[in-house]
Motif scaffolding. Structure first.
Motif, PDB file in Angstrom:
ATOM      1  N   PHE A 131       4.957  -1.711   9.347  1.00 18.14           N
ATOM      2  CA  PHE A 131       5.193  -0.701   8.318  1.00 18.14           C
ATOM      3  C   PHE A 131       3.963  -0.533   7.418  1.00 18.14           C
ATOM      4  CE2 PHE A 131       9.716  -1.042   9.342  1.00 18.14           C
ATOM      5  CZ  PHE A 131      10.137   0.268   9.172  1.00 18.14           C
ATOM      6  N   ALA A 132       3.303  -1.644   7.089  1.00 26.06           N
ATOM      7  CA  ALA A 132       2.115  -1.567   6.235  1.00 26.06           C
ATOM      8  C   ALA A 132       0.994  -0.786   6.925  1.00 26.06           C
ATOM      9  CB  ALA A 132       1.647  -2.974   5.883  1.00 26.06           C
ATOM     10  N   LYS A 133       0.810  -1.025   8.210  1.00 24.40           N
ATOM     11  CA  LYS A 133      -0.235  -0.318   8.966  1.00 24.40           C
ATOM     12  C   LYS A 133       0.052   1.175   9.040  1.00 24.40           C
ATOM     13  CE  LYS A 133      -2.507  -0.281  13.485  1.00 24.40           C
ATOM     14  NZ  LYS A 133      -2.545  -0.915  14.831  1.00 24.40           N
ATOM     15  N   LEU A 134       1.314   1.524   9.335  1.00 25.03           N
ATOM     16  CA  LEU A 134       1.692   2.938   9.409  1.00 25.03           C
ATOM     17  C   LEU A 134       1.598   3.616   8.047  1.00 25.03           C
ATOM     18  CD1 LEU A 134       4.782   2.869  11.820  1.00 25.03           C
ATOM     19  CD2 LEU A 134       2.430   3.555  12.328  1.00 25.03           C
ATOM     20  N   GLU A 135       1.847   2.863   6.987  1.00 24.46           N
ATOM     21  CA  GLU A 135       1.754   3.437   5.637  1.00 24.46           C
ATOM     22  C   GLU A 135       0.318   3.831   5.320  1.00 24.46           C
ATOM     23  OE1 GLU A 135       3.092   4.834   1.980  1.00 24.46           O
ATOM     24  OE2 GLU A 135       4.204   4.249   3.777  1.00 24.46           O
ATOM     25  N   ILE A 136      -0.656   3.029   5.732  1.00 19.40           N
ATOM     26  CA  ILE A 136      -2.071   3.352   5.516  1.00 19.40           C
ATOM     27  C   ILE A 136      -2.443   4.617   6.291  1.00 19.40           C
ATOM     28  CG2 ILE A 136      -4.430   2.575   5.920  1.00 19.40           C
ATOM     29  CD1 ILE A 136      -3.429  -0.295   5.489  1.00 19.40           C
ATOM     30  N   TYR A 150      -0.375   6.931   7.343  1.00 16.82           N
ATOM     31  CA  TYR A 150       0.367   8.050   6.758  1.00 16.82           C
ATOM     32  C   TYR A 150      -0.346   8.604   5.532  1.00 16.82           C
ATOM     33  CZ  TYR A 150       3.885  10.291   3.813  1.00 16.82           C
ATOM     34  OH  TYR A 150       4.548  11.179   2.979  1.00 16.82           O
ATOM     35  N   THR A 151      -0.805   7.713   4.653  1.00 17.74           N
ATOM     36  CA  THR A 151      -1.473   8.157   3.425  1.00 17.74           C
ATOM     37  C   THR A 151      -2.723   8.980   3.766  1.00 17.74           C
ATOM     38  OG1 THR A 151      -0.666   6.202   2.257  1.00 17.74           O
ATOM     39  CG2 THR A 151      -2.498   7.394   1.268  1.00 17.74           C
ATOM     40  N   ARG A 152      -3.503   8.538   4.748  1.00 15.63           N
ATOM     41  CA  ARG A 152      -4.713   9.285   5.154  1.00 15.63           C
ATOM     42  C   ARG A 152      -4.347  10.641   5.757  1.00 15.63           C
ATOM     43  NH1 ARG A 152      -8.050   4.445   8.279  1.00 15.63           N
ATOM     44  NH2 ARG A 152      -8.537   3.188   6.413  1.00 15.63           N
ATOM     45  N   ARG A 153      -3.363  10.646   6.656  1.00 14.08           N
ATOM     46  CA  ARG A 153      -2.969  11.889   7.306  1.00 14.08           C
ATOM     47  C   ARG A 153      -2.344  12.868   6.316  1.00 14.08           C
ATOM     48  NH1 ARG A 153      -5.836   9.821  10.122  1.00 14.08           N
ATOM     49  NH2 ARG A 153      -5.650   9.318  12.342  1.00 14.08           N
ATOM     50  N   LEU A 154      -1.639  12.338   5.322  1.00 19.08           N
ATOM     51  CA  LEU A 154      -1.038  13.223   4.325  1.00 19.08           C
ATOM     52  C   LEU A 154      -2.122  13.943   3.529  1.00 19.08           C
ATOM     53  CD1 LEU A 154       1.664  14.167   3.122  1.00 19.08           C
ATOM     54  CD2 LEU A 154       1.444  12.345   1.426  1.00 19.08           C
ATOM     55  N   GLY A 155      -3.192  13.191   3.195  1.00 25.49           N
ATOM     56  CA  GLY A 155      -4.308  13.833   2.489  1.00 25.49           C
ATOM     57  C   GLY A 155      -4.958  14.904   3.348  1.00 25.49           C
ATOM     58  N   GLU A 156      -5.140  14.626   4.636  1.00 21.43           N
ATOM     59  CA  GLU A 156      -5.735  15.609   5.542  1.00 21.43           C
ATOM     60  C   GLU A 156      -4.810  16.821   5.699  1.00 21.43           C
ATOM     61  OE1 GLU A 156      -6.402  13.510   9.134  1.00 21.43           O
ATOM     62  OE2 GLU A 156      -7.937  12.184   8.298  1.00 21.43           O
ATOM     63  N   TYR A 157      -3.502  16.567   5.755  1.00 22.88           N
ATOM     64  CA  TYR A 157      -2.539  17.657   5.901  1.00 22.88           C
ATOM     65  C   TYR A 157      -2.557  18.562   4.666  1.00 22.88           C
ATOM     66  CZ  TYR A 157       1.748  19.975   7.427  1.00 22.88           C
ATOM     67  OH  TYR A 157       2.663  20.913   7.834  1.00 22.88           O
ATOM     68  N   ARG A 158      -2.619  17.949   3.476  1.00 22.06           N
ATOM     69  CA  ARG A 158      -2.659  18.723   2.235  1.00 22.06           C
ATOM     70  C   ARG A 158      -3.936  19.554   2.162  1.00 22.06           C
ATOM     71  NH1 ARG A 158      -2.198  14.813  -0.938  1.00 22.06           N
ATOM     72  NH2 ARG A 158      -4.405  14.564  -1.512  1.00 22.06           N
ATOM     73  N   LYS A 159      -5.035  18.971   2.624  1.00 18.45           N
ATOM     74  CA  LYS A 159      -6.318  19.692   2.610  1.00 18.45           C
ATOM     75  C   LYS A 159      -6.295  20.885   3.564  1.00 18.45           C
ATOM     76  CE  LYS A 159     -11.265  18.926   3.249  1.00 18.45           C
ATOM     77  NZ  LYS A 159     -12.323  17.933   3.591  1.00 18.45           N
TER      78      LYS A 159
END
Length: 235
Positions: free
Chosen positions: A146-151, A153-162
């Motif tokens: 879960f910790a690995k996927l959370e990291i 996810y956070t990166r992909r969410l920033g890319e998705y928002r951009k």
């Protein structure tokens, strides 16, 4: 003289009172009551009840048991000559009663032991169940994933928002992420077995992976579209 008589009377009354308080053993009643309950079918005095009875004899240093004739009122008459009601040999309900009581006691003991064994088994299972429900021993195995996927996810969410901004799809991704961890936290706090916890953790971990895959696919499609658009402009 009268004072001596008074003292003598008082002493006599005190003596009578002390004698009245001393318990008296009645052998005949003892045997009768014991025979009526669970003891041997036996009566006293033997010389009265039985046609023949044994008496311990002693002369100087010699001791022996002498068989003597009795009245045999409830046996076979005097010295067994007849004429009595044969009560002592004809009727012995205590033996039947004792056998029934022993059989019943054995049956009750066996049933009680079975009940005790079932109670102990239930208690044992309940103890194991309580320990299993009270302590989460599987979350530690899922924490690194879960910790690995959370990291990621956070990166992909920033890319998705951009790439897409804070549009409706972006908010749907955040909502799905929140549902995943709400389910995980619920199982961590809830009083359930570790098998149930493991099942939910595995399901939510798969959902988390699928959510990131959807984000990756959307981002890749957006980048490919931008690259194709750029190529079209330059040509």
């Amino acid at each position: 003289m009268s004072s001596y008589r008074l003292i003598g009377l008082l002493v006599a009354l005190i003596s009578l009172d002390m004698v009245a308080q001393v318990p008296i053993y009645d052998e005949a009643k003892h045997y009768q009551l014991r025979s009526m309950e669970t003891g041997p079918w036996e009566f006293s005095p033997r010389s009265w009840y039985y046609s023949w009875w044994s008496k311990d004899m002693k002369v100087l240093w010699w001791k022996w048991s002498q068989k003597l004739p009795g009245l045999g009122i409830h046996d076979n008459g005097p010295a067994g000559l007849g004429g009595a009601d044969h009560y002592v040999s004809r009727y012995s309900p205590n033996q039947t009663r004792r056998v029934l009581m022993l059989a019943q006691a054995k049956m009750v003991k066996k049933q009680t032991q079975k009940v005790e064994d079932r109670i102990k088994e239930v208690q044992k299972r309940e103890t194991v169940s309580i320990a299993d429900r009270s302590l989460d021993v599987v979350w530690e195995d899922y924490t690194p994933s879960f910790a690995k996927l959370e990291i990621i996810y956070t990166r992909r969410l920033g890319e998705y928002r951009k790439a897409f901004g804070r549009n409706e799809a972006y908010r749907a991704i955040q909502l799905e992420h929140q549902k995943i961890f709400d389910a995980v936290n619920y199982m961590r706090k809830n009083y359930v077995t570790n098998i149930d916890r493991k099942k939910v953790y595995s399901q939510q971990l798969n959902k988390f992976e699928q959510l990131i895959q959807k984000m990756n696919l959307s981002i890749k499609m957006h980048l490919s579209y931008q690259e194709l658009k750029s190529i079209c402009k330059t040509s």
